[in-house]
Design an enzyme around this catalytic site. Structure first.
Site, PDB file in Angstrom:
ATOM      1  N   HIS A   1       8.824   6.535  10.685  1.00 39.23           N
ATOM      2  CA  HIS A   1       8.172   5.227  10.784  1.00 39.23           C
ATOM      3  C   HIS A   1       8.976   4.359  11.728  1.00 39.23           C
ATOM      4  O   HIS A   1      10.200   4.490  11.818  1.00 39.23           O
ATOM      5  CB  HIS A   1       8.089   4.574   9.390  1.00 39.23           C
ATOM      6  CG  HIS A   1       7.191   3.385   9.328  1.00 39.23           C
ATOM      7  ND1 HIS A   1       7.614   2.119   9.674  1.00 39.23           N
ATOM      8  CD2 HIS A   1       5.887   3.263   8.954  1.00 39.23           C
ATOM      9  CE1 HIS A   1       6.618   1.272   9.513  1.00 39.23           C
ATOM     10  NE2 HIS A   1       5.559   1.929   9.080  1.00 39.23           N
TER      11      HIS A   1
ATOM     12  N   ASP B   1       1.107   7.263   5.135  1.00 37.63           N
ATOM     13  CA  ASP B   1      -0.038   7.981   5.697  1.00 37.63           C
ATOM     14  C   ASP B   1      -0.064   9.446   5.285  1.00 37.63           C
ATOM     15  O   ASP B   1      -1.112  10.089   5.365  1.00 37.63           O
ATOM     16  CB  ASP B   1      -0.021   7.893   7.222  1.00 37.63           C
ATOM     17  CG  ASP B   1      -0.046   6.461   7.718  1.00 37.63           C
ATOM     18  OD1 ASP B   1      -0.922   5.710   7.255  1.00 37.63           O
ATOM     19  OD2 ASP B   1       0.802   6.090   8.539  1.00 37.63           O
TER      20      ASP B   1
END
Length: 429
Positions: free
Chosen positions: A306, A364
């Site tokens: 991320h 996700d």
């Protein structure tokens, strides 16, 4: 020099810049006067080290894997709260009392209907249009129907617009889905909670009774909470930048939706699910792990790493639990995608390559599996993201409007084009 300031030396000239302190997290160096003192700009593509605003809404500590909304950990909000409670928190700064919660829920529920003329917007799109394209157009068009709440200088109108968007986004998202699959629109019901109402509008059909599964509704509600706000990301910054020009709130949210549609932002869960599908079986995982480590191979593991988190994304742990609850409730015991995901996660948390590069699973990674199990096609994944993130965008937009330091956004640039030159007539070129 003031002890609360910093001195920067540029070409032999010093510039005194003010230090600003945060509640938690890094302090910042105010560079607003840098050009005046040095005739130079700063250069920071992607805002890697630049704070674009002051905010009291959301805090992220990427190194420790911490996400706080108004000081409350995301884990506690997802476990004990519901989405509308989190909406109230983001908008007003505090958790509601029982009376405040009841009043807020009522006001949201009674704004869920959209103008009947809105249905004509959908018939103007092709059936195979991407639902995000439809959402961009329809949300932006809301200002044509609700122009009594577009005066951004009026706090009451801003709050009415805020409630309208939070309330109408599920209705518009469900309409986009129904139009996409060729089914009739389903009107909202005021006696259902936020998530249950949305699931019913998506999956009910006129020819049979639809009863909302409370386990699935709770999972949907938790997914909304996990995506409600995430500090100054690309789409939130887009909403703030659009809002800085004085644009109406519906236009600002439409701008945020357009930004979220980008595959590097809102489309990550769809790409993660496609990757798991491509891998196919657990015994093929080593092959793809090797490809991910090969610098010359274009393959990348989706759902890992991320921009901000250099630790385990706290939302990913909650999403993993939610995925198991949904699959268990639906009796999906041998889902190959979940098996692949669990093994990939195990490897990522123990393999030196992933540990050194701090490639931990993010939100996700499991959300695609969960949404697929709930019955949504991949084209709806980013729409659901936009639905949930609307409250964060609205809270950030309101904060920006009320911030006396904010003015129209106007980034500078490092110009590398041609210097001054004379125009040459066409006949002489």
């Amino acid at each position: 020099m003031d002890n609360n300031n910093a001195c920067v030396l540029v070409d032999g000239h010093s510039a005194e810049l003010k230090l600003r302190s945060s509640t938690i997290g890094p302090n910042v160096l105010g560079i607003g006067s840098l050009y005046e003192q040095t005739k130079m700009f700063t250069y920071d593509p992607g805002f890697t080290s630049t704070a674009s605003c002051e905010s009291s809404i959301t805090f992220i500590d990427g190194d420790e894997g911490v996400l706080l909304h108004r000081g409350y950990p995301i884990e506690q909000l997802a476990e004990h709260g519901d989405f509308l409670e989190v909406c109230y928190l983001l908008l007003y700064g505090e958790l509601p009392t029982a009376a405040q919660k009841k009043d807020f829920d009522y006001r949201v529920v009674h704004h869920t209907m959209v103008h009947e003329q809105m249905s004509r917007f959908f018939t103007g799109f092709r059936r195979d249009a991407h639902p995000m394209a439809v959402m961009c157009g329809c949300v932006g068009a809301l200002s044509a129907f609700y122009h009594d709440s577009t005066d951004i200088t009026d706090p009451h109108q801003r709050m009415v617009a805020s409630l309208r968007m939070i309330a109408k986004m599920p209705t518009l998202a469900a309409m986009a889905y129904k139009y996409h699959i060729g089914q009739p629109f389903v009107y909202p019901k005021n006696d259902l909670d936020y998530a249950s109402n949305f699931l019913r509008m998506c999956f009910a059909v006129p020819c049979e009774e639809y009863v909302v599964n409370p386990v699935l509704a709770r999972a949907m509600d938790r997914i909304f909470i996990l995506h409600a706000d995430h500090e100054q990301n690309a789409s939130t910054s887009t909403v703030r930048l659009a809002g800085s020009s004085g644009a109406n709130p519906f236009a600002c949210i439409a701008a945020g939706i357009a930004c979220l549609w980008g595959p590097a932002h809102g489309g990550a869960n769809e790409r993660a699910l496609n990757m798991l599908t491509e891998i196919g079986t657990v015994d093929r995982i080593p092959e793809y792990i090797a490809r991910a480590k090969d610098k010359n191979d274009p393959f990348r593991l989706m759902g890992f790493g991320h921009r901000v988190y250099k630790n385990y994304d706290p939302r990913a742990k909650i999403m993993q639990k939610t995925a198991h609850e949904v699959l268990g409730e639906l009796g999906i015991k041998d889902d190959p995608l979940l098996d692949i995901a669990i093994e990939l996660e195990r490897i990522a948390l123990t393999d030196d390559y992933f540990i050194e590069k701090k490639l931990y699973p993010n939100v996700d990674f499991y959300s695609g599996i969960t949404l697929k199990a709930l019955g949504f096609p991949t084209t709806m994944f980013t729409v659901l993201f936009a639905l949930a993130r609307t409250v964060g965008w609205i809270a950030q937009w309101n904060e920006m409007i009320e911030d006396p330091d904010q003015r129209i956004g106007r980034p500078r640039q490092l110009y590398t084009g041609a210097p001054l030159r004379e125009y040459v007539p066409l006949s002489k070129r």
